[in-house]
Enzyme design. Structure first.
Site, mmCIF file in Angstrom:
data_model
loop_
_atom_site.group_PDB
_atom_site.id
_atom_site.type_symbol
_atom_site.label_atom_id
_atom_site.label_comp_id
_atom_site.label_asym_id
_atom_site.label_seq_id
_atom_site.Cartn_x
_atom_site.Cartn_y
_atom_site.Cartn_z
ATOM 1 N N TRP A 1 0.829 -1.216 0.000
ATOM 2 C CA TRP A 1 0.000 0.000 0.000
ATOM 3 C C TRP A 1 0.854 1.253 0.000
ATOM 4 C CZ3 TRP A 1 -4.337 -1.266 -1.854
ATOM 5 C CH2 TRP A 1 -4.874 -2.535 -1.585
ATOM 6 N N ASP B 1 -1.405 6.538 6.457
ATOM 7 C CA ASP B 1 -2.508 5.665 6.062
ATOM 8 C C ASP B 1 -2.684 4.680 7.216
ATOM 9 O OD1 ASP B 1 -4.181 3.725 5.063
ATOM 10 O OD2 ASP B 1 -2.976 3.278 3.281
ATOM 11 N N LYS C 1 -12.049 -1.939 7.529
ATOM 12 C CA LYS C 1 -11.248 -2.906 8.271
ATOM 13 C C LYS C 1 -11.483 -2.744 9.782
ATOM 14 C CE LYS C 1 -7.795 -2.705 4.600
ATOM 15 N NZ LYS C 1 -7.887 -4.045 4.029
#
Length: 362
Positions: free
Chosen positions: A103, A173, A197
Site C-alpha cells: 500500500w 494511512d 477494516k
C-alpha cells in the site's frame, strides 16, 4: 437463520454483533422518521446529527481538539494516495515516503504523478518482513511531508513506535489499525483510513487533518479533490455515503463502551497473543512472516510446511466456521485478520483449530 461464522477477512471485515443488531432494529424506521437510514436525505436534521456526532466521537477517542477536523469522503484510501500530493506537494518540494509494503508502494506511485518524491526508507529487500528502524530513515532536504503506512495487511507488520520528524508534517494511512490502541494523534498532520477494516463498513473514507491543511488548497485541481471543499461543507458538499457514516458512528460508540482505546489495546493484545503463541510453540510447523519486533496485532501472517497443507488448512477451517484465512496472493500462506471487532472467543477457536491441525498433520 444460518449461524454466524468467525470472519477473519482482511476487509471488508467483521463488525461488532451489537452494532449489526442495532442497525437491524433501526433499519425500517430510523428514530421515528418513518424512513430507513438508507432513504433519509443527507440534508435532513437526522443525518446532520449523525455526521456531527461521528466527527465528535472520533476526535474524542483520539483526544483531538478544535485544531483538527474529521472528513467523511469516498473513493477509499486509494483516492487519498492521489489527493494528498495533489493538495500538498508544491512544485520544487519533495514528498518523502517510507515503504513497508504494497500500500505504501501504491501511495508513492500516485505521488510520482504530481511531483518530486523520495524513498526515505524501505524494507522491500527482505520481502517486507519488518518495519525500518528509526535510524534507517533518511529524509530529503526540506520535505513537503513524510508518509507512512501504520499497518501492513498483506505482510502482517506494524509500526510499534510511530516516528516523528519535528516540524515536517507526518501523514499516515491507518486504514487497517486506526483506533486499535491509544497513540498520540497530534504527532500527525493528516491521518486517513478506509473504514472497512477497523472502523465500519466499506464506502466511507475517514480523513483527520489539522485545520490549516484544509484551507487554501491549490485552485487548479478538481473541486471534489480539494480537501477545502469538504471541510467548508462539513463533508456534505455532495451526497455522502450516509449509511456507512451511520454504521461507523455506531462502531465508535461501541468502542467507547468497550473502554475506549485502552480497552481496545487490552482486547487486541489478548487476541493476537493466542495466535502468535501457537505459532511460536509449533516447533516450526507454523512460521510467521513478520519479524517478532514488527508483528502486527491486526493481521497475523504465517506459512505451513507446504502449499498443499496451506490449502487444506484454509478449506478445513472454513468448514469449521473460520473464514477468510487465505493469505494475500503476493505472499501466499495464511492470514488471520483480528481487527477490533473480532472477538477473543473467535481467536480461541482459531487457536484450538491450529493445535488440532498440527496434531493431525505435523
Amino acid at each position: 437463520m444460518a449461524q454466524r461464522v468467525f470472519n477473519f477477512n482482511a476487509g471488508p471485515a467483521v463488525l461488532p454483533l451489537e452494532v449489526l443488531e442495532e442497525v437491524q432494529g433501526e433499519l425500517l424506521n430510523y428514530q421515528e422518521t418513518g424512513m430507513s437510514i438508507l432513504e433519509i436525505s443527507h440534508r435532513s436534521k437526522a443525518y446532520e446529527a449523525i455526521n456531527r456526532q461521528a466527527e465528535a466521537n472520533l476526535k474524542e477517542l483520539l483526544g483531538l481538539g478544535d485544531n483538527y477536523r474529521v472528513l467523511f469522503l469516498q473513493g477509499g484510501a486509494s483516492t487519498q494516495f492521489a489527493m494528498i500530493p495533489m493538495n500538498f506537494l508544491p512544485p520544487g518540494r519533495t514528498a518523502d515516503y517510507i515503504l513497508t509494503g504494497a500500500w505504501s508502494e501504491k501511495a508513492l506511485k500516485e505521488a510520482k504523478l504530481f511531483g518530486n518524491t523520495h524513498v526515505a526508507a524501505t524494507t522491500a529487500e527482505g520481502n517486507y518482513k519488518r518495519i525500518p528502524n528509526l535510524d534507517e530513515i533518511q529524509l530529503s532536504d526540506n520535505p513537503a511531508y513524510v508518509h507512512i503506512t501504520s499497518n501492513n495487511t498483506i505482510f502482517g507488520t506494524q509500526w510499534k513506535t510511530l516516528p516523528s520528524f519535528g516540524e515536517v508534517p507526518l501523514f499516515a494511512d491507518m486504514s487497517s489499525d486506526i483506533l486499535y490502541k491509544p497513540f498520540d494523534a497530534e504527532k500527525f498532520s493528516l491521518i486517513y483510513a478506509g473504514a472497512q477494516k477497523n472502523l465500519g463498513p466499506s464506502g466511507v473514507t475517514v480523513v483527520i487533518a489539522r485545520r490549516e491543511l484544509l484551507e487554501n488548497n491549490p485552485k487548479d485541481i478538481p473541486t471534489m479533490l480539494r480537501y477545502e471543499t469538504h471541510a467548508k461543507n462539513d463533508s456534505l458538499y455532495n451526497t455522502p455515503p450516509a449509511f456507512s457514516v451511520y454504521v461507523l458512528n455506531l462502531v465508535l460508540q461501541w468502542i467507547k463502551k468497550q473502554g475506549g482505546l485502552v480497552g481496545m489495546q487490552k482486547r487486541n493484545e489478548e487476541k493476537a497473543a493466542l495466535i502468535y503463541h501457537t505459532i511460536d510453540n509449533s516447533n516450526g510447523f507454523y512460521k510467521g512472516h513478520a519479524q517478532k519486533d514488527s508483528r502486527s496485532l491486526m493481521n497475523i501472517t504465517f506459512r505451513l510446511p507446504s502449499e498443499e497443507l496451506e490449502k487444506t488448512f484454509a478449506s478445513e477451517a472454513e468448514k469449521a466456521g473460520l473464514v477468510g484465512l487465505k493469505g494475500h496472493r503476493s505472499v501466499g500462506g495464511l492470514r488471520a485478520s483480528t481487527y477490533n471487532a473480532m472477538t477473543v472467543e473467535g481467536c480461541r477457536v482459531l487457536q484450538q483449530f491450529m493445535l488440532n491441525f498440527q496434531q493431525k498433520n505435523g
